[in-house]
Scaffold this active site. Structure first.
Site, PDB file in Angstrom:
ATOM      1  CB  SER A  38      -0.914   0.017   1.224  1.00  0.00           C
ATOM      2  OG  SER A  38      -1.707  -1.137   1.267  1.00  0.00           O
TER       3      SER A  38
HETATM    4  N1  SAH Z   1      -0.509  -5.281   4.079  1.00  0.00           N
HETATM    5  C1  SAH Z   1       0.196  -5.561   2.839  1.00  0.00           C
HETATM    6  C2  SAH Z   1      -0.685  -5.212   1.647  1.00  0.00           C
HETATM    7  C3  SAH Z   1      -0.779  -6.398   0.753  1.00  0.00           C
HETATM    8  S1  SAH Z   1      -2.044  -6.368  -0.465  1.00  0.00           S
HETATM    9  C4  SAH Z   1       1.541  -4.855   2.797  1.00  0.00           C
HETATM   10  O1  SAH Z   1       1.853  -4.086   3.716  1.00  0.00           O
HETATM   11  O2  SAH Z   1       2.305  -5.087   1.863  1.00  0.00           O
HETATM   12  C5  SAH Z   1      -3.259  -7.446   0.285  1.00  0.00           C
HETATM   13  C6  SAH Z   1      -2.833  -8.882   0.516  1.00  0.00           C
HETATM   14  O3  SAH Z   1      -4.012  -9.570   0.985  1.00  0.00           O
HETATM   15  C7  SAH Z   1      -2.366  -9.654  -0.707  1.00  0.00           C
HETATM   16  O4  SAH Z   1      -1.077 -10.120  -0.484  1.00  0.00           O
HETATM   17  C8  SAH Z   1      -3.373 -10.785  -0.835  1.00  0.00           C
HETATM   18  O5  SAH Z   1      -2.807 -12.003  -1.287  1.00  0.00           O
HETATM   19  C9  SAH Z   1      -3.904 -10.914   0.589  1.00  0.00           C
HETATM   20  N2  SAH Z   1      -5.218 -11.550   0.735  1.00  0.00           N
HETATM   21  C10 SAH Z   1      -6.295 -11.443  -0.067  1.00  0.00           C
HETATM   22  N3  SAH Z   1      -7.320 -12.189   0.404  1.00  0.00           N
HETATM   23  C11 SAH Z   1      -6.866 -12.776   1.557  1.00  0.00           C
HETATM   24  C12 SAH Z   1      -7.446 -13.670   2.498  1.00  0.00           C
HETATM   25  N4  SAH Z   1      -8.685 -14.150   2.370  1.00  0.00           N
HETATM   26  N5  SAH Z   1      -6.695 -14.067   3.556  1.00  0.00           N
HETATM   27  C13 SAH Z   1      -5.418 -13.629   3.708  1.00  0.00           C
HETATM   28  N6  SAH Z   1      -4.804 -12.799   2.832  1.00  0.00           N
HETATM   29  C14 SAH Z   1      -5.521 -12.366   1.768  1.00  0.00           C
END
Ligand code: SAH
Length: 233
Positions: free
Chosen positions: A82
């Site tokens: 993000s």
């Molecule tokens: N907080 C992260 C942002 C990653 S983007 C950072 O600081 O980099 C969101 C992430 O959520 C992705 O990696 C995606 O694979 C994950 N995601 C999506 N659905 C999910 C679920 N049901 N359970 C766990 N992770 C999930």
């Protein structure tokens, strides 16, 4: 002459890496001033966590020069780290304090988890894509955040054994709030989650629980990657 060269070589060795650290600290100071404080983030705990967490350690090697820019960046598998401001905003919303227990859904790069750990929080984080979870574990360990507890799996179900949580942060946009997450919130706990369709308008939502009553507030329009249910590997 040779002696002089040897002395120079010897003094050069301990300095290796230091300019890089100083440079990234300077870049973070500018990022915090221009993107975080200027936009209204005030909590000193959050400001200092954003200043100290090495975002460049959580982006792909080829994008390190862009680590402190005002935008999300791709981290592979169609996912993103993000924008720094969003990380700071979501972190401020939970009022992080030393000793709090926080669950993050969507570890991704591990950066948000690192910022929370830097704020003194005990972090649990779940990532559905196995390869990303493994890479985040490595990045967190290498950057000194080995105390973050990680799991690969579907975050829809939360982390029952470690509940209740003082706060839960979801970093992928869900069509609706997963009920297990609500039930794993402590009394007085807060849940931050982007809600909305994958390609439509999503809103960051804050759900707080006080004396068993639930209060839901819509905060600001956002664009997150989708919360998926079966994309794990
Ligand atoms: N907080 C992260 C942002 C990653 S983007 C950072 O600081 O980099 C969101 C992430 O959520 C992705 O990696 C995606 O694979 C994950 N995601 C999506 N659905 C999910 C679920 N049901 N359970 C766990 N992770 C999930």
């Amino acid at each position: 002459m040779w002696r002089l060269l040897l002395v120079l070589a010897a003094t050069a060795i301990p300095c290796r890496g230091a300019p890089d650290a100083a440079e990234s600290m300077a870049e973070r100071a500018v990022m915090v001033r221009d993107q975080i404080v200027r936009r209204g983030i005030e909590d000193p705990v959050v400001i200092s966590a954003m200043r100290n967490t090495p975002r460049h350690a959580f982006v792909p090697e080829s994008l390190r020069d862009h680590a402190y820019e005002d935008r999300p960046l791709p981290i592979g598998f169609g996912q993103t780290i993000s924008q720094p401001y969003i990380v700071a905003y979501m972190t401020e919303l939970i009022g992080p304090r030393s000793g709090m227990k926080v669950l993050e859904i969507g570890t991704g790069s591990g950066y948000q988890a690192a910022v929370l750990a830097e704020a003194g929080v005990k972090v649990y984080s779940i990532e559905i894509i196995g390869a990303l979870a493994r890479r985040a574990a490595e990045a967190l360990r290498d950057a000194g955040y080995g105390r973050v507890v990680l799991r690969s799996g579907d975050g829809y179900y939360g982390w029952e054994e470690a509940a209740p949580f003082d706060a839960i942060i979801v970093t992928a946009a869900a069509e609706a709030i997963p009920p297990p997450l609500l039930s794993q919130l402590a009394n007085d706990g807060v849940l931050i989650i982007p809600v909305g369709p994958p390609l439509g308008t999503q809103y960051l939502v804050r759900v707080s629980r006080e004396d068993g009553r639930t209060r839901t507030q819509r905060l600001l329009p956002v664009r997150f990657v989708p919360f998926v249910r079966n994309g794990g590997s």
